[in-house]
Design an enzyme around this catalytic site. Structure first.
Site, PDB file in Angstrom:
ATOM      1  N   LEU A 582       0.834  -2.281  -6.607  1.00  9.53           N
ATOM      2  CA  LEU A 582       1.813  -3.367  -6.687  1.00  9.53           C
ATOM      3  C   LEU A 582       1.799  -4.255  -5.452  1.00  9.53           C
ATOM      4  O   LEU A 582       2.104  -5.442  -5.523  1.00  9.53           O
ATOM      5  CB  LEU A 582       3.227  -2.791  -6.864  1.00  9.53           C
ATOM      6  N   GLY A 583       1.459  -3.674  -4.303  1.00  6.20           N
ATOM      7  CA  GLY A 583       1.450  -4.447  -3.069  1.00  6.20           C
ATOM      8  C   GLY A 583       1.059  -3.567  -1.905  1.00  6.20           C
ATOM      9  O   GLY A 583       0.766  -2.385  -2.050  1.00  6.20           O
ATOM     10  N   GLN A 584       1.056  -4.190  -0.720  1.00 12.44           N
ATOM     11  CA  GLN A 584       0.668  -3.445   0.469  1.00 12.44           C
ATOM     12  C   GLN A 584       1.394  -4.008   1.675  1.00 12.44           C
ATOM     13  O   GLN A 584       1.606  -5.217   1.783  1.00 12.44           O
ATOM     14  CB  GLN A 584      -0.849  -3.520   0.685  1.00 12.44           C
ATOM     15  N   GLY A 585       1.820  -3.109   2.581  1.00  7.76           N
ATOM     16  CA  GLY A 585       2.486  -3.525   3.809  1.00  7.76           C
ATOM     17  C   GLY A 585       2.055  -2.663   4.962  1.00  7.76           C
ATOM     18  O   GLY A 585       1.067  -1.919   4.877  1.00  7.76           O
ATOM     19  N   PHE A 587       3.389  -0.096   6.091  1.00 10.04           N
ATOM     20  CA  PHE A 587       3.569   1.327   5.799  1.00 10.04           C
ATOM     21  C   PHE A 587       2.373   1.884   5.016  1.00 10.04           C
ATOM     22  O   PHE A 587       1.923   2.996   5.242  1.00 10.04           O
ATOM     23  CB  PHE A 587       4.852   1.485   4.970  1.00 10.04           C
ATOM     24  N   LYS A 589       0.237   1.336   0.877  1.00 14.10           N
ATOM     25  CA  LYS A 589       0.219   0.692  -0.428  1.00 14.10           C
ATOM     26  C   LYS A 589       1.415   1.136  -1.265  1.00 14.10           C
ATOM     27  O   LYS A 589       1.930   2.239  -1.113  1.00 14.10           O
ATOM     28  CB  LYS A 589      -1.079   1.017  -1.160  1.00 14.10           C
ATOM     29  N   LYS A 603       5.777   4.165  -2.799  1.00 18.22           N
ATOM     30  CA  LYS A 603       5.191   3.727  -1.538  1.00 18.22           C
ATOM     31  C   LYS A 603       4.507   4.928  -0.874  1.00 18.22           C
ATOM     32  O   LYS A 603       5.142   5.944  -0.603  1.00 18.22           O
ATOM     33  CB  LYS A 603       6.272   3.157  -0.619  1.00 18.22           C
ATOM     34  N   ASP A 699      14.429  -6.193   9.844  1.00 17.69           N
ATOM     35  CA  ASP A 699      13.236  -6.901   9.356  1.00 17.69           C
ATOM     36  C   ASP A 699      13.573  -7.680   8.091  1.00 17.69           C
ATOM     37  O   ASP A 699      12.911  -7.539   7.062  1.00 17.69           O
ATOM     38  CB  ASP A 699      12.109  -5.905   9.093  1.00 17.69           C
TER      39      ASP A 699
END
Length: 881
Positions: A582-585, A587, A589, A603, A699
């Site tokens: 779904l996404g990545q940050g 932290f 994927k 997550k 944040d």
């Protein structure tokens, strides 16, 4: 003879009317008058008003009484100011008054203060005043002889009035007098529960002293006010004010009026509120006190900021009172009421009295009533001496001593912890504890409680810690309680109860007698029940398998948010072996998953993540204890060695950043942008005000604002979040964390974290929402990177809101709310934290803007003003122009 009888009837009617008025003027049945600081059980009738005052001892459980310094005890000083009750201990001390008429009625509630150097310190204090669980006003005493009066009109929602004084560490709070007056229900009718008195003037009053009871049947205090170059008129006959819409201003007040000497001048009242969002109601009382010749006319219009607020002109009636008032509250950086003479009028405007009230919107919900009833029963049963008055859980910063509460969304607070250790409790454990159904911790240790441990304690399913040490309890421990303790579902402490039996034989012995009586019918019943249970189980098993063998569709309904631990193998299964990213940050994927037929987001911590275990643990611990509709819900977590995962509710529409960046083709409407902003603000407000201690997200940015299928926004990503001190004096100087562009420059410089750091970041997000522009963009002329606050500040100077609002919206936005939100955003993003508003203020502004947008407010651009910069109250001054 007929003439004589008719004359007698008239005389009798006049005497009867006077008698009724006198009786009514003497009626104090709707009054509660308390002189704070006089000896217990004492009372007196005031020499001037004949109002009966009683001691405050029966209405408060704390504080100390004092007489003011003899230097200030003059013969002209009202008796109520000669004594005070001060509160040197505790943050919040409350009076509890129960008016005879009870709830559902409208009351004038008045507090009065005169310092009088009662403590011989020569330092006048500054403290806060609360009505129940919501702030009423601040009390600032200038010197020893300053008299401060705070007055509020309030409709009671319970049988009790709780007036609380809150210490701000600026001197000891005190109170001189507390007065409650019953009002008519048709008086001061507004959609709001509370109106705070701003000004009440007797214009042209001839006396030097204020007018109050008995001249005013409701004991309102009218302050006489006279102006140069104004004529004062005094009626030769009595003004009739009794039939005046229930307002009934004092006759003595209405008998005088004032008017400009210059026949061509208007009367103007204007003031600049400290806060331009404050809402006001204004009531103007008129009566013609001079019988006008047939060739004279007095007629005028009432204007607010140069706009008429009444559709027709107005002429005061001779010897009769009329009241003009605004139907809806007014607000703005400056408010100006003008009484403007009409062309056909030969005389200037006239006015007798004016009242101005500020709306007090109570945003906090009261504690759950069942919890209140239970804790009050406990207090009464055991005679608890902890100054438990007012609302147990509210305001958030000042719950009762030794009480902890949970604050979820806009729901009523709930009591989750009660500490009554070493409180001198005697007798048995009262059944009222069973009504505290959300109780997590109960400490009754080191008292003299007797009898058995009640069975209901085993039925409090949320109870995780029960301390009964050091009492005189006896008998066996309830089976359910023992079972929960053995399963480590509750921490049970029972040492120091010598007559308490804890062995298994006690349980058997205790139950044996009960069971023998019923053993034969019970066996027969069990056989039948087992058969029924087996049949139901088989049926449910069939249904479950049948459902799984069906279409296999994923439900979009509400998730079970019970937090639990998952094995890594279960995480692999939930994500179908990490099939869909779904996404990545920072932290790691985020994967799509399905858990119990519901969609979830998983997550996974990357082993190379710079954030690592510290942030993982911080997020788990925070989300396990906070619950709010605008915070992403944690479903569960996994921690096996270096393998760590968080399982969240699924947010189908990604992030706010996806929409603002254009990654999603759908363009958010103006109303949707406001609602998403409000959702996010409410989530932050909960972290700041609903959590104890407050939590700073650290944040805040569009990428951390998730949106579900209903376009509801929720704050996410709490790995960097930190708690801060309740008193605002936080000394957290850990390494600065956040995202460039959204990072509070003051926090970056000082490394001292506070809620205002989140507010700065949220202001930047608001500017992105309004403009649709990135937080940092390259200048077309200098090729330098320019922050969004600088770009918007530059565009504000042009006076055209269209140059700021996202061009993708075209003309489809409300200019008024666009101005308001831009101003709020710029205030939030101020370089100095002292100039930033609170999240509660931001939420209130956003709610008002959402309401305006939904109502279809005008779309024209308004003039460039910055009401957020108005930080003073110049009072309310009449002028002749």
């Amino acid at each position: 003879m007929v003439h004589y009888n008719f004359l007698s009837l008239i005389i009798f009617a006049c005497f009867f009317a006077v008698f009724v008025l006198l009786v009514r003027a003497q009626d104090q049945s709707g009054f509660v008058s308390i002189d704070c600081g006089i000896p217990e059980d004492s009372s007196y009738n005031d020499e001037t008003t004949d109002i009966k005052y009683v001691s405050d001892a029966a209405f408060v459980e704390s504080g100390t009484i004092h007489s003011i310094d003899p230097e200030f005890q003059t013969s002209s000083l009202e008796k109520q100011f000669q004594n005070v009750r001060s509160f040197p201990e505790g943050n919040r001390n409350c009076y509890d008054v129960k008016p005879p008429q009870g709830k559902g009625f409208k009351y004038l509630i008045r507090t009065r203060f005169m310092y009088g150097n009662y403590d011989n310190l020569g330092k006048a204090p500054d403290f806060d005043l609360y009505l129940g669980f919501n702030i009423w006003d601040s009390v600032t005493i200038d010197n020893a002889t300053t008299i401060v009066t705070k007055e509020i009109i309030h409709t009671l929602r319970s049988d009790h009035v709780h007036v609380c004084l809150v210490d701000k560490n600026r001197g000891t709070p005190f109170l001189s007098a507390l007065e409650i007056r019953l009002l008519k229900s048709n008086t001061y009718e507004t959609p709001y529960d509370s109106l705070i008195l701003f000004k009440r003037w007797d214009l042209g009053g001839l006396g030097a002293l204020p007018v109050r009871y008995k001249d005013d049947v409701f004991d309102r205090i009218w302050i006489p006010l006279r102006f140069p170059k104004y004529t004062i008129f005094n009626a030769s006959l009595t003004i009739d004010s009794n039939n005046n819409e229930g307002f009934q201003p004092a006759r003595f007040v209405m008998n005088t009026a004032t008017s400009p000497e210059d026949l061509s001048q208007d009367i103007i009242f204007s003031w600049e509120p400290k806060d331009p969002t404050w809402k006001y109601f204004v009531y103007m009382h008129f009566a013609e006190v001079v019988e006008l010749p047939s060739n004279e006319t007095r007629e005028f219009k009432v204007l607010l900021n140069e706009k008429e607020i009444n559709m027709s002109s107005f002429s005061p009636r001779y010897l009769y009172t009329d009241t003009l008032f605004v139907q809806n509250p007014v607000s703005g950086p400056k408010l100006e009421f003008r009484l403007q003479q009409t062309p056909r009028s030969t005389l200037p405007p006239i006015i007798n009295a004016i009242e101005t009230y500020r709306v007090n919107e109570f945003l906090q919900s009261p504690t759950d009533q069942q919890d209140v009833d239970a804790i009050m029963r406990i207090k009464s049963k055991y005679g608890v001496k902890k100054s438990w008055l007012g609302d147990p859980c509210a305001p958030v910063k000042y719950p009762w001593k030794d009480i902890n509460c949970s604050y979820v969304d806009n729901e009523s607070p709930r009591i989750i912890s009660v500490n009554l250790s070493s409180s001198g409790l005697t007798g048995e454990i009262d059944a009222a504890f069973s009504n505290l159904t959300l109780l997590h911790i109960l400490d009754l240790s080191n008292n003299s409680l007797t009898g058995k441990i009640p069975d209901f304690l085993g039925n409090l399913h949320n109870l995780t810690e029960l301390n009964l040490e050091g009492n005189k309890l006896s008998g066996a421990i309830p089976v359910k309680l023992l079972e929960r303790s053995n399963k480590k579902l509750i921490l049970l402490r029972i040492d120091g109860n010598p007559d308490l039996c804890v062995s298994a034989s006690c349980q058997i012995s205790d139950e044996k007698t009960k069971k023998n009586v019923y053993i034969i019918p019970l066996v027969a019943s069990v056989v039948g029940v087992l058969g029924l249970v087996l049949a139901i189980a088989l049926f449910l098993l069939y249904k479950k398998r049948h459902r799984r063998g069906g279409s296999g569709g994923v439900r979009a309904g509400p998730l079970d948010t019970t937090k639990r631990y998952y094995k890594y193998s279960e995480v692999v299964k939930v994500t179908n072996n990490f099939e869909r990213v779904l996404g990545q940050g920072g932290f790691g994927k985020v994967y799509h998953g399905v858990l119990n037929d519901d969609q979830v987001a998983v997550k996974i911590l990357s082993e190379s993540s710079a954030q690592g275990y510290k942030e993982f643990r911080a997020e788990v611990e925070l989300l396990l204890r906070v619950h709010h509709k605008n915070l992403t819900a944690l479903i569960g977590y996994c921690h096996e060695g270096k393998k760590m995962a968080l399982i969240y509710e699924f947010m189908a529409n990604g992030t706010l950043g996806d929409y603002l960046s254009g990654e999603k083709s759908y363009v958010l409407s103006w109303e949707e942008r406001l609602q998403i902003s409000l959702d996010a603000a409410q989530g932050l407000e909960y972290l700041h005000n609903g959590c104890k201690p407050p939590i700073v997200q650290r944040d805040v940015k569009p990428a951390n604002i998730l949106i579900n299928e209903k376009l509801q926004a929720k704050i996410a990503d709490f790995g960097l979040s930190r708690s801060v001190a309740l008193d605002g004096n936080n000394q957290d100087t850990t390494a600065v964390a956040g995202t460039i562009g959204y990072l509070d420059p003051e926090y970056h410089l000082t490394q001292k974290l506070s809620e205002k750091s989140d507010i700065y970041s949220f202001g930047v997000v608001l500017l992105e929402v309004v403009s649709g522009q990135p937080v940092i963009a390259r200048s077309r002329t200098t090729a330098e990177n320019i922050h969004i606050t600088d770009r918007v500040d530059l565009m504000l100077s042009t006076g055209d809101i269209r140059g700021i609002v996202d061009p993708k919206l075209g003309e489809r936005f409300d200019a008024g709310s666009a101005w308001k939100i831009t101003e709020v955003a710029m205030a939030c993003a101020s370089s100095s934290s002292k100039n930033r508003p609170t999240m509660s203020h931001v939420v209130a502004e956003l709610k008002e803007s959402v309401s305006r947008a939904r109502a279809g407010g005008g779309s024209g651009a308004s003039s460039v003003t910055d009401p957020a910069m108005t930080n003073f109250d110049s009072g309310m001054f009449p002028q002749a122009r």
